[in-house]
Scaffold this motif. Structure first.
Motif, PDB file in Angstrom:
ATOM      1  N   GLN A  17     -23.193  13.366  81.470  1.00 54.55           N
ATOM      2  CA  GLN A  17     -23.314  12.527  80.251  1.00 54.55           C
ATOM      3  C   GLN A  17     -22.540  11.340  79.790  1.00 54.55           C
ATOM      4  O   GLN A  17     -23.487  11.095  77.982  1.00 54.55           O
ATOM      5  CB  GLN A  17     -23.301  13.644  79.428  1.00 54.55           C
ATOM      6  N   ALA A  18     -22.070  11.123  80.128  1.00 54.08           N
ATOM      7  CA  ALA A  18     -20.897  10.071  79.042  1.00 54.08           C
ATOM      8  C   ALA A  18     -21.600   8.646  78.670  1.00 54.08           C
ATOM      9  O   ALA A  18     -21.582   7.891  77.930  1.00 54.08           O
ATOM     10  CB  ALA A  18     -19.601   9.438  80.146  1.00 54.08           C
ATOM     11  N   PRO A  19     -22.574   8.100  80.031  1.00 55.46           N
ATOM     12  CA  PRO A  19     -23.294   6.571  79.511  1.00 55.46           C
ATOM     13  C   PRO A  19     -24.039   7.152  78.329  1.00 55.46           C
ATOM     14  O   PRO A  19     -24.443   5.708  77.768  1.00 55.46           O
ATOM     15  CB  PRO A  19     -23.825   6.085  81.054  1.00 55.46           C
ATOM     16  N   VAL A  20     -24.650   8.418  78.416  1.00 52.09           N
ATOM     17  CA  VAL A  20     -25.170   8.265  76.793  1.00 52.09           C
ATOM     18  C   VAL A  20     -24.611   7.775  75.846  1.00 52.09           C
ATOM     19  O   VAL A  20     -25.929   7.112  74.619  1.00 52.09           O
ATOM     20  CB  VAL A  20     -26.233  10.103  77.039  1.00 52.09           C
ATOM     21  N   TYR A  21     -23.658   8.474  75.717  1.00 53.34           N
ATOM     22  CA  TYR A  21     -22.984   7.539  73.934  1.00 53.34           C
ATOM     23  C   TYR A  21     -22.634   6.215  74.279  1.00 53.34           C
ATOM     24  O   TYR A  21     -21.379   6.243  73.631  1.00 53.34           O
ATOM     25  CB  TYR A  21     -22.105   8.915  74.501  1.00 53.34           C
ATOM     26  N   ALA A  22     -22.497   5.870  75.852  1.00 52.25           N
ATOM     27  CA  ALA A  22     -22.504   3.984  75.742  1.00 52.25           C
ATOM     28  C   ALA A  22     -22.150   3.710  74.476  1.00 52.25           C
ATOM     29  O   ALA A  22     -21.518   2.380  73.973  1.00 52.25           O
ATOM     30  CB  ALA A  22     -22.716   3.667  76.265  1.00 52.25           C
ATOM     31  N   GLU A  23     -23.103   3.530  73.138  1.00 55.34           N
ATOM     32  CA  GLU A  23     -23.555   2.563  72.460  1.00 55.34           C
ATOM     33  C   GLU A  23     -22.691   3.176  70.990  1.00 55.34           C
ATOM     34  O   GLU A  23     -23.072   2.107  70.029  1.00 55.34           O
ATOM     35  CB  GLU A  23     -25.571   3.152  72.055  1.00 55.34           C
ATOM     36  N   GLU A  24     -21.927   4.401  71.232  1.00 58.22           N
ATOM     37  CA  GLU A  24     -21.391   5.001  70.232  1.00 58.22           C
ATOM     38  C   GLU A  24     -19.737   4.081  70.683  1.00 58.22           C
ATOM     39  O   GLU A  24     -19.113   4.751  69.764  1.00 58.22           O
ATOM     40  CB  GLU A  24     -22.045   6.319  70.100  1.00 58.22           C
ATOM     41  N   THR A  25     -19.824   3.883  71.336  1.00 61.26           N
ATOM     42  CA  THR A  25     -18.322   3.614  71.509  1.00 61.26           C
ATOM     43  C   THR A  25     -18.017   1.931  71.775  1.00 61.26           C
ATOM     44  O   THR A  25     -19.045   1.235  71.910  1.00 61.26           O
ATOM     45  CB  THR A  25     -17.578   3.700  73.266  1.00 61.26           C
ATOM     46  N   SER A  26     -17.004   1.853  71.189  1.00 57.46           N
ATOM     47  CA  SER A  26     -16.076   0.175  70.860  1.00 57.46           C
ATOM     48  C   SER A  26     -16.149  -0.319  72.812  1.00 57.46           C
ATOM     49  O   SER A  26     -16.262  -1.742  72.361  1.00 57.46           O
ATOM     50  CB  SER A  26     -14.895  -0.090  70.792  1.00 57.46           C
ATOM     51  N   ARG A  27     -15.879  -0.223  73.033  1.00 55.88           N
ATOM     52  CA  ARG A  27     -15.605  -0.810  74.857  1.00 55.88           C
ATOM     53  C   ARG A  27     -16.072   0.187  75.557  1.00 55.88           C
ATOM     54  O   ARG A  27     -16.049   0.478  76.676  1.00 55.88           O
ATOM     55  CB  ARG A  27     -14.076  -0.834  75.284  1.00 55.88           C
ATOM     56  N   PRO A  28     -17.296   0.570  75.684  1.00 53.10           N
ATOM     57  CA  PRO A  28     -18.698   0.980  76.718  1.00 53.10           C
ATOM     58  C   PRO A  28     -17.919   0.787  78.455  1.00 53.10           C
ATOM     59  O   PRO A  28     -18.057   2.073  78.972  1.00 53.10           O
ATOM     60  CB  PRO A  28     -19.789   1.218  76.510  1.00 53.10           C
ATOM     61  N   HIS A  29     -18.013  -0.330  78.853  1.00 54.37           N
ATOM     62  CA  HIS A  29     -17.522  -0.783  79.937  1.00 54.37           C
ATOM     63  C   HIS A  29     -15.614  -0.313  80.641  1.00 54.37           C
ATOM     64  O   HIS A  29     -15.869   0.086  81.299  1.00 54.37           O
ATOM     65  CB  HIS A  29     -17.046  -2.367  80.272  1.00 54.37           C
ATOM     66  N   VAL A  30     -15.028  -0.529  79.800  1.00 53.14           N
ATOM     67  CA  VAL A  30     -14.210   0.997  80.172  1.00 53.14           C
ATOM     68  C   VAL A  30     -13.886   2.241  79.873  1.00 53.14           C
ATOM     69  O   VAL A  30     -13.878   3.018  80.669  1.00 53.14           O
ATOM     70  CB  VAL A  30     -12.959  -0.024  79.475  1.00 53.14           C
ATOM     71  N   LEU A  31     -14.814   2.427  78.196  1.00 48.75           N
ATOM     72  CA  LEU A  31     -13.789   3.832  78.406  1.00 48.75           C
ATOM     73  C   LEU A  31     -14.740   4.553  78.683  1.00 48.75           C
ATOM     74  O   LEU A  31     -15.342   5.245  79.644  1.00 48.75           O
ATOM     75  CB  LEU A  31     -15.157   3.903  76.623  1.00 48.75           C
ATOM     76  N   VAL A  32     -16.500   4.467  79.487  1.00 42.09           N
ATOM     77  CA  VAL A  32     -17.283   5.357  80.264  1.00 42.09           C
ATOM     78  C   VAL A  32     -17.155   5.678  81.816  1.00 42.09           C
ATOM     79  O   VAL A  32     -17.068   6.424  81.309  1.00 42.09           O
ATOM     80  CB  VAL A  32     -18.699   4.676  79.905  1.00 42.09           C
ATOM     81  N   PRO A  33     -16.403   4.618  82.432  1.00 38.13           N
ATOM     82  CA  PRO A  33     -16.019   5.074  83.436  1.00 38.13           C
ATOM     83  C   PRO A  33     -14.612   5.970  83.525  1.00 38.13           C
ATOM     84  O   PRO A  33     -14.489   6.846  84.299  1.00 38.13           O
ATOM     85  CB  PRO A  33     -15.865   3.601  83.917  1.00 38.13           C
ATOM     86  N   ARG A  34     -14.036   5.252  82.441  1.00 38.37           N
ATOM     87  CA  ARG A  34     -12.768   6.183  82.711  1.00 38.37           C
ATOM     88  C   ARG A  34     -13.101   8.039  82.592  1.00 38.37           C
ATOM     89  O   ARG A  34     -12.545   8.867  83.216  1.00 38.37           O
ATOM     90  CB  ARG A  34     -12.590   5.903  81.086  1.00 38.37           C
ATOM     91  N   VAL A  35     -14.039   8.156  81.290  1.00 39.97           N
ATOM     92  CA  VAL A  35     -13.664   9.499  81.381  1.00 39.97           C
ATOM     93  C   VAL A  35     -15.231   9.890  82.046  1.00 39.97           C
ATOM     94  O   VAL A  35     -14.636  10.846  82.689  1.00 39.97           O
ATOM     95  CB  VAL A  35     -14.893   9.382  80.004  1.00 39.97           C
ATOM     96  N   MET A  36     -15.866   9.513  83.068  1.00 43.31           N
ATOM     97  CA  MET A  36     -16.584  10.016  83.945  1.00 43.31           C
ATOM     98  C   MET A  36     -15.780  10.446  84.907  1.00 43.31           C
ATOM     99  O   MET A  36     -15.533  11.776  85.617  1.00 43.31           O
ATOM    100  CB  MET A  36     -17.563   9.078  84.429  1.00 43.31           C
ATOM    101  N   PHE A  37     -14.862   9.916  85.117  1.00 43.64           N
ATOM    102  CA  PHE A  37     -13.713   9.961  86.189  1.00 43.64           C
ATOM    103  C   PHE A  37     -13.038  10.872  86.263  1.00 43.64           C
ATOM    104  O   PHE A  37     -12.891  12.308  86.655  1.00 43.64           O
ATOM    105  CB  PHE A  37     -12.875   8.986  87.527  1.00 43.64           C
TER     106      PHE A  37
END
Length: 510
Positions: free
Chosen positions: A231-251
């Protein structure tokens, strides 16, 4: 807000109305996103509910090894999925990715499957939540409360929180999650410190324990425990750095969940002894963990664990509710649902209409099961056996299929962009994960009667998975109709806020 008609009458005023079509960025950091995602896994519900059920129904001692195997499969899946998150930022995550790789029609189908699957996962939890809260009232307050009353109260509370900002919900989810994880870890330590007569046996990690006809179905049970990390990418628009935070959180999420569940299921085998775990699970069912904690940690600890069992489920309800609301928002923004769903709450920035939809679905389903269960000879465990089991497995099947389709989409996406060489290892991992997920999906459908506790000749074995099949077909039909009648809207499927940013830029170009 200025209306479109009045905007047109004034030179220099943009007709773009995308501000309320975008979720507010910069509201989530690594910690908040990780806690929101992990809350959906409901660790205590898995340890107390899913694990004993898998031991009892499947009779497979090697459940800890299954979590390790699935962890590897899902890490392979995450490699390509995380890379896609660097290129696509959309609250409709799964269907956005599938749209970019397999086309808008496939994306429309995936969108409806995701909406149905996550709704099913969320609503199903109300059954076991209501049953457990009802039991707490009977035990500690000597009150007889029907299961559906606390379930309805929880649905309204979750719906209300859905209107609030995600950072408020993240704090609520985080506190509950940390406490329940701590309690499970305390049990794990107690089990290792005071093992059964067989001692600290590692037999549960022996590949020989995975032999038998139940291995495929056991995989279906166990993969449901991981639901939430994706579900991490679902919140991508609500993060300041989605290209960094989303992959980090997923792993972090998938690896942490795999290790935590593998060790906790192993602790259960240590506490009972590998040779006795199946029999004890069959005898005590969901009471297995609580019986083991009472023997080792006392009645007070077990009472607290019961309470945290409830709060952990509430955290999962909140998390799934937020995901469903954001899928509805993304679909409304792109014409797959009425436009009202593609608007945010002006005060909080939350996808309010999607939140209302999810709450309405929950209330209706709870009411239907309450009416069906309102009979003198009714089985008091019906909400657990039916609402929780039926809907939980429907949702799990949908998510498994979405992950398999997303894996295929990753491959097609990068091949079409001419990046197959640069992304070769990610394409390999996505292919391997996709094949493994398809195998699990086949076993899920094949053994659905076992998963929901129905007989082999029961119509439930095809009606329940048929709900996901129907969502696939209806979504495909919607996509085809949209392509024929509204090709411009069809071309925007999966683009999310990017489409409206392009529209805004076009309007502002002299």
């Amino acid at each position: 807000m200025t209306t479109e008609s009045s905007s047109k009458s004034r030179p220099g005023i943009s007709t773009f109305k995308g501000e309320d079509r975008a979720l507010r960025a910069g509201r989530l950091g690594t910690g908040g996103l990780l806690l929101s995602v992990l809350a959906a896994t409901a660790p205590l519900m898995v340890v107390a509910g899913v694990m004993p059920t898998t031991f009892a129904v499947m009779g497979i001692v090697g459940q800890p090894l299954l979590f390790v195997v699935l962890g590897v499969v899902l890490v392979l899946f995450s490699v390509g999925y995380a890379e896609m998150s660097r290129h696509v930022h959309n609250a409709g995550a799964f269907y956005a990715y599938i749209s970019r790789g397999l086309g808008g029609t496939a994306g429309a189908s995936a969108a409806l499957v995701a909406l149905v699957a996550y709704n099913a996962l969320q609503v199903g939890i109300y059954g076991i939540f209501g049953f457990e809260v009802s039991g707490l009232f009977a035990t500690y307050a000597d009150l007889s409360v029907a299961w559906w009353i606390p379930a309805l109260v929880a649905a309204l509370a979750v719906g209300t929180l859905g209107w609030l900002k995600i950072d408020v919900n993240a704090r609520v989810l985080g506190v509950l999650l940390i406490i329940e994880v701590a309690l499970v870890v305390i049990f794990d330590i107690a089990a290792v410190s005071d093992p059964a007569p067989q001692g600290l046996s590692l037999h549960a990690f022996n590949p020989d324990t995975l032999t038998g006809a139940g291995i495929g179905t056991a995989l279906c049970f166990c993969i449901a425990a991981f639901t939430g990390f994706e579900q991490a990418p679902v919140y991508a628009e609500e993060t300041s750095r989605p290209h960094v935070l989303v992959p980090r959180v997923m792993f972090l999420a998938v690896s942490g969940v795999a290790v935590f569940f593998a060790l906790s299921s192993w602790a259960l085998t240590v506490a009972t002894g590998p040779s006795a775990i199946v029999g004890e699970a069959q005898k005590q069912s969901a009471g297995l963990l609580f019986g083991l904690t009472e023997d080792r940690l006392g009645a007070t600890f077990t009472d607290v664990l019961h309470f945290l069992f409830v709060t952990g489920m509430f955290a999962a309800l909140l998390s799934f509710h937020n995901v469903v609301a954001r899928y509805a928002f993304a679909m409304g923004r792109e014409g797959l649902l009425p436009a009202a769903f593609g608007r945010t709450n002006s005060a909080s920035g939350a996808p309010a209409t999607g939140s209302l939809l999810q709450t309405a679905v929950s209330v209706v389903v709870i009411a239907v099961f309450a009416i069906a269960d309102d009979k003198p000879t009714g089985d008091p465990t019906e909400p657990v056996l039916h609402l929780f089991t039926w809907f939980g497995n429907i949702g799990s099947l949908g998510v498994i299929l979405l992950m398999a389709a997303a894996s295929a989409s990753v491959v097609v996406f990068f091949v079409r962009r001419g990046a197959a060489g640069a992304q070769a290892w990610r394409l390999i991992t996505s292919t391997l994960a996709g094949i493994a997920l398809l195998v699990i999906a086949v076993y899920t459908v094949k053994d659905f009667d076992v998963l929901v506790g129905a007989g082999p000749d029961s119509s439930l074995s095809w009606v329940l998975p048929g709900i996901i099949g129907l969502a696939v077909l209806v979504g495909l039909a919607q996509g085809l109709v949209m392509r024929a009648r509204r090709p411009e809207a069809h071309a925007r499927i999966g683009l999310g806020n990017e489409a409206f940013q392009l529209e805004k830029a076009a309007e502002e170009t002299p």
